[in-house]
Motif scaffolding. Structure first.
Motif, PDB file in Angstrom:
ATOM      1  N   ALA A 121      -9.488  -2.290  19.859  1.00 17.15           N
ATOM      2  CA  ALA A 121      -8.999  -3.360  20.731  1.00 17.15           C
ATOM      3  C   ALA A 121      -8.821  -2.960  22.193  1.00 17.15           C
ATOM      4  N   PRO A 122      -8.211  -1.798  22.510  1.00 15.97           N
ATOM      5  CA  PRO A 122      -7.909  -1.501  23.922  1.00 15.97           C
ATOM      6  C   PRO A 122      -9.112  -1.526  24.852  1.00 15.97           C
ATOM      7  N   VAL A 123     -10.298  -1.174  24.383  1.00 12.19           N
ATOM      8  CA  VAL A 123     -11.468  -1.144  25.276  1.00 12.19           C
ATOM      9  C   VAL A 123     -11.934  -2.557  25.622  1.00 12.19           C
ATOM     10  N   GLN A 124     -11.365  -3.559  24.952  1.00 10.29           N
ATOM     11  CA  GLN A 124     -11.724  -4.942  25.261  1.00 10.29           C
ATOM     12  C   GLN A 124     -10.685  -5.639  26.125  1.00 10.29           C
ATOM     13  N   TYR A 125      -9.590  -4.936  26.469  1.00 14.06           N
ATOM     14  CA  TYR A 125      -8.584  -5.534  27.339  1.00 14.06           C
ATOM     15  C   TYR A 125      -9.212  -5.898  28.682  1.00 14.06           C
ATOM     16  N   GLU A 126      -8.853  -7.073  29.189  1.00 16.38           N
ATOM     17  CA  GLU A 126      -9.325  -7.627  30.459  1.00 16.38           C
ATOM     18  C   GLU A 126     -10.743  -8.201  30.372  1.00 16.38           C
ATOM     19  N   ARG A 127     -11.394  -8.087  29.239  1.00 14.14           N
ATOM     20  CA  ARG A 127     -12.700  -8.725  29.084  1.00 14.14           C
ATOM     21  C   ARG A 127     -12.522 -10.224  28.874  1.00 14.14           C
ATOM     22  N   HIS A 128     -13.446 -10.999  29.394  1.00 13.06           N
ATOM     23  CA  HIS A 128     -13.406 -12.446  29.226  1.00 13.06           C
ATOM     24  C   HIS A 128     -14.208 -12.862  27.995  1.00 13.06           C
ATOM     25  N   VAL A 129     -13.757 -13.941  27.366  1.00 16.50           N
ATOM     26  CA  VAL A 129     -14.446 -14.452  26.190  1.00 16.50           C
ATOM     27  C   VAL A 129     -14.191 -15.952  26.089  1.00 16.50           C
ATOM     28  N   ARG A 130     -15.147 -16.651  25.504  1.00 14.50           N
ATOM     29  CA  ARG A 130     -15.023 -18.094  25.279  1.00 14.50           C
ATOM     30  C   ARG A 130     -15.171 -18.319  23.772  1.00 14.50           C
ATOM     31  N   VAL A 131     -14.128 -18.875  23.158  1.00 14.93           N
ATOM     32  CA  VAL A 131     -14.130 -19.033  21.708  1.00 14.93           C
ATOM     33  C   VAL A 131     -13.930 -20.497  21.339  1.00 14.93           C
ATOM     34  N   ARG A 132     -14.334 -20.827  20.125  1.00 15.63           N
ATOM     35  CA  ARG A 132     -14.161 -22.172  19.586  1.00 15.63           C
ATOM     36  C   ARG A 132     -13.384 -22.070  18.280  1.00 15.63           C
ATOM     37  N   GLY A 133     -12.524 -23.049  18.052  1.00 17.51           N
ATOM     38  CA  GLY A 133     -11.757 -23.043  16.815  1.00 17.51           C
ATOM     39  C   GLY A 133     -10.785 -24.206  16.771  1.00 17.51           C
ATOM     40  N   ARG A 134      -9.871 -24.124  15.822  1.00 18.79           N
ATOM     41  CA  ARG A 134      -8.852 -25.162  15.628  1.00 18.79           C
ATOM     42  C   ARG A 134      -7.470 -24.535  15.712  1.00 18.79           C
ATOM     43  N   TRP A 135      -6.573 -25.222  16.430  1.00 15.45           N
ATOM     44  CA  TRP A 135      -5.209 -24.721  16.602  1.00 15.45           C
ATOM     45  C   TRP A 135      -4.445 -24.784  15.281  1.00 15.45           C
ATOM     46  N   LEU A 136      -3.724 -23.718  14.992  1.00  7.31           N
ATOM     47  CA  LEU A 136      -2.789 -23.711  13.855  1.00  7.31           C
ATOM     48  C   LEU A 136      -1.403 -23.984  14.433  1.00  7.31           C
ATOM     49  N   THR A 137      -1.160 -25.246  14.756  1.00  2.00           N
ATOM     50  CA  THR A 137       0.028 -25.617  15.532  1.00  2.00           C
ATOM     51  C   THR A 137       1.334 -25.320  14.808  1.00  2.00           C
ATOM     52  N   ASP A 138       1.329 -25.310  13.481  1.00  6.50           N
ATOM     53  CA  ASP A 138       2.569 -25.051  12.746  1.00  6.50           C
ATOM     54  C   ASP A 138       3.009 -23.593  12.868  1.00  6.50           C
ATOM     55  N   LYS A 139       2.127 -22.728  13.423  1.00  5.31           N
ATOM     56  CA  LYS A 139       2.458 -21.303  13.595  1.00  5.31           C
ATOM     57  C   LYS A 139       2.806 -20.984  15.057  1.00  5.31           C
ATOM     58  N   THR A 140       2.994 -22.020  15.888  1.00  9.95           N
ATOM     59  CA  THR A 140       3.301 -21.798  17.311  1.00  9.95           C
ATOM     60  C   THR A 140       4.667 -21.151  17.468  1.00  9.95           C
ATOM     61  N   VAL A 141       4.753 -20.174  18.376  1.00 11.97           N
ATOM     62  CA  VAL A 141       6.032 -19.547  18.722  1.00 11.97           C
ATOM     63  C   VAL A 141       6.223 -19.626  20.233  1.00 11.97           C
ATOM     64  N   PHE A 142       7.474 -19.622  20.647  1.00 14.99           N
ATOM     65  CA  PHE A 142       7.858 -19.730  22.060  1.00 14.99           C
ATOM     66  C   PHE A 142       8.640 -18.475  22.440  1.00 14.99           C
ATOM     67  N   LEU A 143       8.105 -17.705  23.372  1.00 18.17           N
ATOM     68  CA  LEU A 143       8.793 -16.510  23.855  1.00 18.17           C
ATOM     69  C   LEU A 143       9.725 -16.913  24.990  1.00 18.17           C
ATOM     70  N   ASP A 144      11.012 -16.637  24.803  1.00 12.61           N
ATOM     71  CA  ASP A 144      12.037 -17.101  25.737  1.00 12.61           C
ATOM     72  C   ASP A 144      12.180 -16.161  26.934  1.00 12.61           C
ATOM     73  N   ASN A 145      12.810 -16.696  27.982  1.00  9.78           N
ATOM     74  CA  ASN A 145      13.147 -15.925  29.194  1.00  9.78           C
ATOM     75  C   ASN A 145      11.910 -15.350  29.894  1.00  9.78           C
ATOM     76  N   ARG A 146      10.869 -16.161  29.967  1.00  9.29           N
ATOM     77  CA  ARG A 146       9.647 -15.733  30.633  1.00  9.29           C
ATOM     78  C   ARG A 146       9.470 -16.537  31.919  1.00  9.29           C
ATOM     79  N   PRO A 147       9.489 -15.889  33.071  1.00 11.80           N
ATOM     80  CA  PRO A 147       9.390 -16.622  34.346  1.00 11.80           C
ATOM     81  C   PRO A 147       7.956 -16.917  34.750  1.00 11.80           C
ATOM     82  N   MET A 148       7.810 -18.001  35.493  1.00  8.55           N
ATOM     83  CA  MET A 148       6.531 -18.335  36.122  1.00  8.55           C
ATOM     84  C   MET A 148       6.809 -19.332  37.240  1.00  8.55           C
ATOM     85  N   ALA A 149       6.185 -19.109  38.371  1.00 10.00           N
ATOM     86  CA  ALA A 149       6.350 -19.985  39.537  1.00 10.00           C
ATOM     87  C   ALA A 149       7.824 -20.138  39.908  1.00 10.00           C
TER      88      ALA A 149
END
Length: 246
Positions: free
Chosen positions: A65-93
């Motif tokens: 995996a590490p040698v692929q960090y920062e590489r771009h990729v375009r994937v297709r699939g279906r969201w598994l929305t029932d497995k969504t998680v929210f990481l708290d205390n994350r700033p942006m803008a």
């Protein structure tokens, strides 16, 4: 006739030499750390300029995996929305909210965890989750690969639940029963994704090279100070007083 240096003078000299050598070595170690991180940053920048990976080329094990960090990729699939998680205390803008992560079931049947974007948190109702419009059918996601988001301090063992501080791929795979790829896809902004309400103003990877230069300067300054103190107290002052320290 000059008096031979006493045993105390030899002890002081030895202690001074050891202290100077140690602080100078620590200074060079910090310079070496800066060089290592600069090389890491160069490798990441070079990977970001490479052609997009094909979905079939995505790493299947953690060692690849590490040698692929920062590489771009375009994937297709279906969201598994029932497995969504929210990481708290994350700033942006300049605001604090959630990082939203949802597994995407790829065309080949393997799930890939996607860092979809940032959503604001309701300060009055902290347990309330933001409403996210998520397509139910086949979607295309473009982004760059990396590890899980940086860890924040947490009390106790690994967390579970929809809202949490951190996520670990191995723990999350066991928790959900998904054979996740050993990578996280950080979704990047495209005009087609602008309607989901998520921000994607991702910060650049922090390599922190300059802090090592700062630490190196401090160690070299301390080493120089020790040399100066030894010369002043063990050579200059005794000569000014016309005696050798006993």
């Amino acid at each position: 006739m000059s008096k031979a240096p006493s045993s105390r003078a030899w002890v002081v000299l030895l202690a001074a030499l050891l202290a100077v050598a140690l602080t100078a070595r620590l200074g060079f170690w910090q310079l070496d750390r800066a060089a290592q991180k600069q090389a890491m940053q160069t490798r990441l920048d070079e990977r970001a300029q490479l052609p997009e990976l094909k979905p079939s080329e995505l790493a299947l094990n953690a060692a690849a995996a590490p040698v692929q960090y920062e590489r771009h990729v375009r994937v297709r699939g279906r969201w598994l929305t029932d497995k969504t998680v929210f990481l708290d205390n994350r700033p942006m803008a300049g605001r604090v909210g959630f990082y939203v992560l949802t597994p995407l079931l790829l065309d080949d049947g393997t799930p890939l965890l996607v860092l979809r974007g940032w959503a604001p948190r309701n300060a009055a109702q902290r347990a309330e989750l933001p409403a996210l419009p998520t397509p139910a059918g086949l979607v295309e996601v473009w982004g760059k690969l990396g590890p899980t988001p940086s860890r924040l301090y947490q009390f106790g063992a690994a967390e579970s639940g929809t809202i949490r501080q951190n996520v670990d791929l191995s723990d999350f795979a066991r928790e959900t029963g998904l054979a996740l790829r050993p990578l996280v896809l950080q979704q990047l902004a495209t005009p087609a994704d602008s309607s989901d309400g998520l921000l994607r103003q991702w910060p650049a990877p922090a390599v922190d090279i300059h802090k090592h230069y700062g630490y190196a300067f401090q160690w070299f300054a301390l080493s120089t100070l020790l040399v100066g103190l030894y010369i002043w107290f063990q050579i200059i002052q005794p000569r000014r007083k016309g005696r050798i320290p006993s």
